[in-house]
Design a protein around this motif. Structure first.
Motif, short mmCIF file in Angstrom:
data_model
loop_
_atom_site.label_atom_id
_atom_site.label_comp_id
_atom_site.label_asym_id
_atom_site.label_seq_id
_atom_site.Cartn_x
_atom_site.Cartn_y
_atom_site.Cartn_z
N SER A 1 -62.26 27.68 43.97
CA SER A 1 -60.83 27.39 43.96
C SER A 1 -60.49 25.94 44.28
O SER A 1 -59.32 25.57 44.27
CB SER A 1 -60.12 28.29 44.99
OG SER A 1 -60.66 28.08 46.30
N ARG A 2 -61.53 25.10 44.55
CA ARG A 2 -61.21 23.73 44.93
C ARG A 2 -62.29 22.78 44.43
O ARG A 2 -63.47 22.97 44.75
CB ARG A 2 -61.09 23.63 46.45
CG ARG A 2 -60.59 22.27 46.92
CD ARG A 2 -60.25 22.29 48.39
NE ARG A 2 -59.68 21.01 48.81
CZ ARG A 2 -59.25 20.74 50.03
NH1 ARG A 2 -59.34 21.68 50.97
NH2 ARG A 2 -58.74 19.57 50.33
N PRO A 3 -61.92 21.75 43.68
CA PRO A 3 -62.91 20.78 43.22
C PRO A 3 -63.29 19.82 44.33
O PRO A 3 -62.46 19.50 45.19
CB PRO A 3 -62.20 20.05 42.08
CG PRO A 3 -60.74 20.15 42.44
CD PRO A 3 -60.57 21.47 43.13
N VAL A 4 -64.52 19.36 44.32
CA VAL A 4 -64.94 18.36 45.31
C VAL A 4 -64.31 17.01 44.95
O VAL A 4 -63.87 16.78 43.82
CB VAL A 4 -66.48 18.21 45.34
CG1 VAL A 4 -67.14 19.54 45.63
CG2 VAL A 4 -67.00 17.61 44.04
N ARG A 5 -64.25 16.13 45.94
CA ARG A 5 -63.81 14.75 45.72
C ARG A 5 -65.06 13.89 45.63
O ARG A 5 -65.80 13.75 46.60
CB ARG A 5 -62.93 14.27 46.88
CG ARG A 5 -61.61 15.03 47.00
CD ARG A 5 -60.68 14.77 45.83
NE ARG A 5 -60.38 13.35 45.67
CZ ARG A 5 -59.41 12.72 46.31
NH1 ARG A 5 -58.63 13.38 47.15
NH2 ARG A 5 -59.19 11.43 46.10
N ASP A 6 -65.32 13.31 44.47
CA ASP A 6 -66.59 12.61 44.28
C ASP A 6 -66.42 11.32 43.49
O ASP A 6 -67.21 11.03 42.59
CB ASP A 6 -67.61 13.53 43.60
CG ASP A 6 -67.13 14.03 42.23
OD1 ASP A 6 -65.97 13.76 41.87
OD2 ASP A 6 -67.92 14.67 41.53
N ASP A 7 -65.40 10.55 43.83
CA ASP A 7 -65.25 9.23 43.22
C ASP A 7 -66.56 8.46 43.38
O ASP A 7 -67.10 8.32 44.48
CB ASP A 7 -64.10 8.48 43.89
CG ASP A 7 -63.84 7.14 43.26
OD1 ASP A 7 -64.67 6.22 43.47
OD2 ASP A 7 -62.81 6.98 42.58
N ALA A 8 -67.09 7.95 42.29
CA ALA A 8 -68.43 7.36 42.29
C ALA A 8 -68.55 6.18 43.24
O ALA A 8 -69.54 6.07 43.99
CB ALA A 8 -68.81 6.93 40.87
N LEU A 9 -67.57 5.29 43.23
CA LEU A 9 -67.64 4.10 44.07
C LEU A 9 -67.58 4.48 45.55
O LEU A 9 -68.35 3.97 46.37
CB LEU A 9 -66.51 3.14 43.72
CG LEU A 9 -66.50 1.81 44.48
CD1 LEU A 9 -67.77 1.03 44.21
CD2 LEU A 9 -65.28 0.98 44.10
N VAL A 10 -66.68 5.39 45.90
CA VAL A 10 -66.55 5.83 47.29
C VAL A 10 -67.84 6.52 47.75
O VAL A 10 -68.37 6.24 48.82
CB VAL A 10 -65.35 6.78 47.45
CG1 VAL A 10 -65.30 7.32 48.87
CG2 VAL A 10 -64.06 6.06 47.09
N LEU A 11 -68.35 7.42 46.93
CA LEU A 11 -69.54 8.17 47.30
C LEU A 11 -70.72 7.24 47.55
O LEU A 11 -71.47 7.40 48.52
CB LEU A 11 -69.88 9.17 46.19
CG LEU A 11 -71.04 10.14 46.46
CD1 LEU A 11 -70.77 10.97 47.70
CD2 LEU A 11 -71.27 11.03 45.25
N ARG A 12 -70.86 6.24 46.70
CA ARG A 12 -71.98 5.32 46.87
C ARG A 12 -71.85 4.51 48.16
O ARG A 12 -72.83 4.36 48.91
CB ARG A 12 -72.09 4.38 45.67
CG ARG A 12 -73.24 3.40 45.78
CD ARG A 12 -73.54 2.72 44.48
NE ARG A 12 -73.86 3.67 43.43
CZ ARG A 12 -74.28 3.31 42.23
NH1 ARG A 12 -74.41 2.04 41.92
NH2 ARG A 12 -74.57 4.22 41.31
N LYS A 13 -70.65 4.00 48.44
CA LYS A 13 -70.46 3.20 49.65
C LYS A 13 -70.67 4.04 50.91
O LYS A 13 -71.26 3.57 51.90
CB LYS A 13 -69.08 2.56 49.66
CG LYS A 13 -68.85 1.55 48.53
CD LYS A 13 -69.85 0.41 48.57
CE LYS A 13 -69.63 -0.56 47.42
NZ LYS A 13 -70.66 -1.63 47.41
N VAL A 14 -70.19 5.27 50.88
CA VAL A 14 -70.36 6.15 52.04
C VAL A 14 -71.84 6.43 52.29
O VAL A 14 -72.32 6.41 53.43
CB VAL A 14 -69.58 7.47 51.84
CG1 VAL A 14 -69.97 8.51 52.88
CG2 VAL A 14 -68.08 7.20 51.90
#
Length: 728
Positions: free
Chosen positions: A684-697
């Motif tokens: 019922s809920r998609p993950v948040r996986d913006d590529a730039l954010v994910l890489r920096k984190v």
């Protein structure tokens, strides 16, 4: 299956593995086509202009390729060569590898007739002929030349641990390509009058042989010119070596061969009919050559006539270019685009990849460049939204409403995921594949509905004597915990991110010693996971749980194999699975998400492609990486391989370093399949996986765990870099 047929299939299997995987190649496998190569070619003509094989420039000679129709009943082509009078000769067999026949064509494959040829030798791998029509045969260790004229037959053998790969005979010359015990290719040349042998030692020739994969050799009718083609795919060149003058050159350069072998590979598209070059034959004037090629997709062989000349470029009217853009690429969409191009020759289709990591363009550069194009009304027509700020695009009106395409047939899809990805409103972003992050473990572990609760379970179990999560699973766990959290909203919450890093440190400290942490390979760290593995791959924790090497695990169900292994853990160990971080909804990873640019120049063509992709027709022709949003595709993919009424035993798996430990695997029963489908319907809920954010984190997670950086500083550095980007 008789012995001959079995050897035949093993022979070609070795060839495909070596040609596809070995950097240097070897073996004799490619001298015969296998009965696994089922099907007869129709012999349709494919001209250069329509294949993208136009000349390099006006007045410049280039090669043009035309498919040759094989003789009736000739399913497998085992060998081919040009005779001294210009006749093209082939040896074939039927669909069962039986009934060998020799065929001659005096018009380069236009028509065929049965040849009056010597077939006196017995061979499991086909007949071969010299330019004067003399018969010779060979297998991996021995080559035999027919007596023919009443004299004794002659033979050549290689040393132990060596393999004959290819051979050609013409004039007074026999050339044998040998794969030696040092995994090197060499060329032995025999004088047929004395059977004396010399090994060719030309430096350019040796470098060419051993810098590419295995391939074929051929001789001109005099036996003085040797032609070589090393390498099934990639930057293949056809080499020419003058045996008399010890001179090495090229008959066809790599750019020319790329056009011939993969003509559809233009505009960023893939060639859905990619083939491996097995062998060549070249005529005396060197203006015609025949290619014998294997299709890995269907294991069939095809003959092509290539002619060299100056050709007039045939231009076709185009209604414009449908631009499809993906940040990372993506094979499934690219292949579908190639198939769509074939269905619509009136429309040029291009596939663009924004970030490759190889051209100096950073990830943030690629995204900003795309954003600039979109805001200026010059962007691509169709966007693969994976890794992009899709919500921002939809909010700014940059994506077209495609509800009318999806809604009328919503029962065909896992519509719960489509709806959730669009916040239950109109559909602007269409996920076409998905996977589901899962938490694995005992009842107490699975009861944790968020990270805080999971950490409390960890604290209770940290002194159990085995890792809570293995070091190999740490990167995947970190990434999955982040994308299923509320740390990333409109911006990244600095305080929550710092707490996240602290929790990772606690898990890491319990999972590995200081020495193990220092020796951790880069491919087990978070940065590598974000850059290379997500969302396509990662470490599976099922075996660690099965063998009692971990208490919990974080994985993903993306293909049937994942679910089969989870069922094995549940069946044998009493452990199970649950949605990860499910407090605020059951998360799923949306993949191959398509969106139509509302300001694109070809909106109708983009809609046509979207409708085509949703039909499932494209997915049915290829191996699909993850489960499809289309129910029929998801449920039918490899169904016979993985699903049965009684859940039969299908094999075992183990880790390389624990070969004595194996997990027993069983097919999925219909009830278990329904359990999986119901599980997917609960997403019922998609993950948040913006590529730039994910890489920096993940980069800063590595800095904390392996570089000693404090969590607060790491979180601050992430937010100072990405929050401005997120607010743009």
């Amino acid at each position: 299956m008789n012995q001959k047929l079995t050897k035949f299939i093993c022979f070609l299997t070795t060839a495909i593995l070596l040609c596809s995987c070995s950097p240097k190649g070897g073996g004799d496998a490619e001298k015969a086509d296998s009965p696994a190569q089922a099907g007869t070619q129709t012999g349709t003509q494919t001209e250069a202009a329509s294949d993208g094989q136009s000349p390099a420039g006006e007045g410049t000679a280039s090669w043009r390729k035309t498919e040759i129709q094989k003789p009736e009943g000739a399913v497998y082509i085992n060998s081919m060569n040009y005779l001294a009078d210009g006749t093209l000769r082939i040896n074939s067999s039927d669909a069962d590898g039986q009934n060998p026949a020799v065929w001659d064509s005096r018009d380069n494959g236009g028509t065929w007739e049965n040849a009056d040829a010597d077939t006196s030798l017995a061979s499991d791998y086909g007949y071969h002929y010299s330019a004067d029509g003399s018969l010779f045969i060979y297998d991996s260790t021995k080559l035999t030349i027919s007596a023919g004229d009443g004299t004794e037959s002659r033979s050549v053998s290689v040393n132990e641990e060596e393999t004959i790969s290819e051979a050609a005979m013409a004039g007074n010359t026999l050339a044998v390509l040998v794969y030696d015990q040092n995994s090197q290719l060499r060329l032995d040349v025999y004088d047929l009058s004395s059977m004396s042998c010399r090994t060719l030692e030309n430096g350019e020739l040796s470098e060419y042989l051993n810098s590419q994969s295995m391939g074929g050799i051929a001789l001109d009718s005099s036996g003085g010119i040797l032609y070589l083609t090393m390498g099934g795919t990639g930057e293949l060149k056809i080499a020419r070596y003058d045996l008399n003058q010890d001179r090495f050159s090229y008959l066809a350069e790599s750019e020319e061969m790329a056009r011939l072998l993969n003509p559809e590979e233009k505009n960023g598209l893939v060639n859905p009919n990619e083939k491996i070059l097995l062998s060549i034959a070249v005529n005396g004037a060197e203006d015609k050559m025949v290619l014998r090629m294997l299709s890995p997709a269907n294991s069939q062989t095809t003959l092509y006539l290539c002619e060299k000349g100056i050709w007039e470029e045939e231009k076709t009217a185009s209604e414009g270019t449908l631009r499809i853009y993906s940040l990372y690429g993506g094979y499934e969409i690219r292949q579908a685009a190639s198939l769509f191009q074939g269905m619509h020759p009136e429309l040029e289709v291009s596939f663009e990849t924004g970030y490759t990591g190889e051209d100096g363009v950073t990830l943030s550069d690629a995204i900003r460049t795309l954003n600039t194009e979109l805001m200026a009304g010059e962007g691509p027509d169709l966007l693969v939204l994976d890794g992009l700020p899709a919500d921002s695009y939809a909010g700014k009106g940059l994506l077209e409403d495609v509800t009318d395409i999806v809604e009328p047939s919503k029962e065909k899809y896992f519509y719960n995921m489509i709806s959730a990805y669009n916040d239950g409103g109109k559909i602007f972003k269409l996920p076409t594949a998905f996977s589901v992050p899962v938490l694995l473990g005992d009842e107490e572990t699975l009861a944790a509905e968020n990270r805080d609760e999971l950490m409390k379970v960890f604290e209770k179990k940290e002194d159990a004597g085995i890792p809570f999560i293995t070091p190999e699973n740490l990167a995947g766990t970190a990434g999955s915990l982040f994308i299923t959290s509320d740390i990333l909203g409109e911006t990244v919450d600095e305080g929550k991110l710092a707490d996240f890093y602290k929790d990772l440190e606690k898990i890491a400290s319990q999972s590995m010693s200081d020495d193990e942490r220092q020796e951790m390979e880069a491919y087990h760290k978070m940065t590598y996971w974000a850059e290379t593995l997500y969302p396509s791959g990662g470490f599976s924790p099922d075996l660690e749980l099965y063998f009692g090497e971990a208490q919990a695990g974080v994985g993903r169900i993306s293909i049937y194999e994942n679910f089969i292994q989870i069922l094995a853990v549940r069946r044998e160990k009493g452990l199970s699975y649950q949605y990860l971080n499910r407090e605020n909804g059951n998360y799923f990873v949306a993949e191959s998400v398509l969106g139509i640019n509302s300001t694109g120049k070809h909106p109708e063509a983009a809609r046509q492609f979207l409708e085509y992709y949703l039909s499932g027709e494209a997915q049915e022709t290829m191996h699909f990486g993850h489960f499809s949003i289309i129910r029929s595709v998801m449920e039918s993919t490899d169904r016979e391989k993985y699903i049965s009424e009684n859940g039969e035993f299908i094999g075992q798996i183990s880790r390389k370093y624990t070969p004595e430990k194996v997990m027993n695997l069983y097919k999925i029963t219909p009830d278990e399949l329904q359990e999986l489908i119901t599980f997917f319907e609960g997403c019922s809920r998609p993950v948040r996986d913006d590529a730039l954010v994910l890489r920096k984190v993940m980069e800063q997670a590595d800095a904390c765990l392996f570089g000693g950086k404090d969590p607060e500083s790491a979180a601050k550095d992430v937010c100072s870099e990405v929050n401005l980007y997120l607010s743009e």
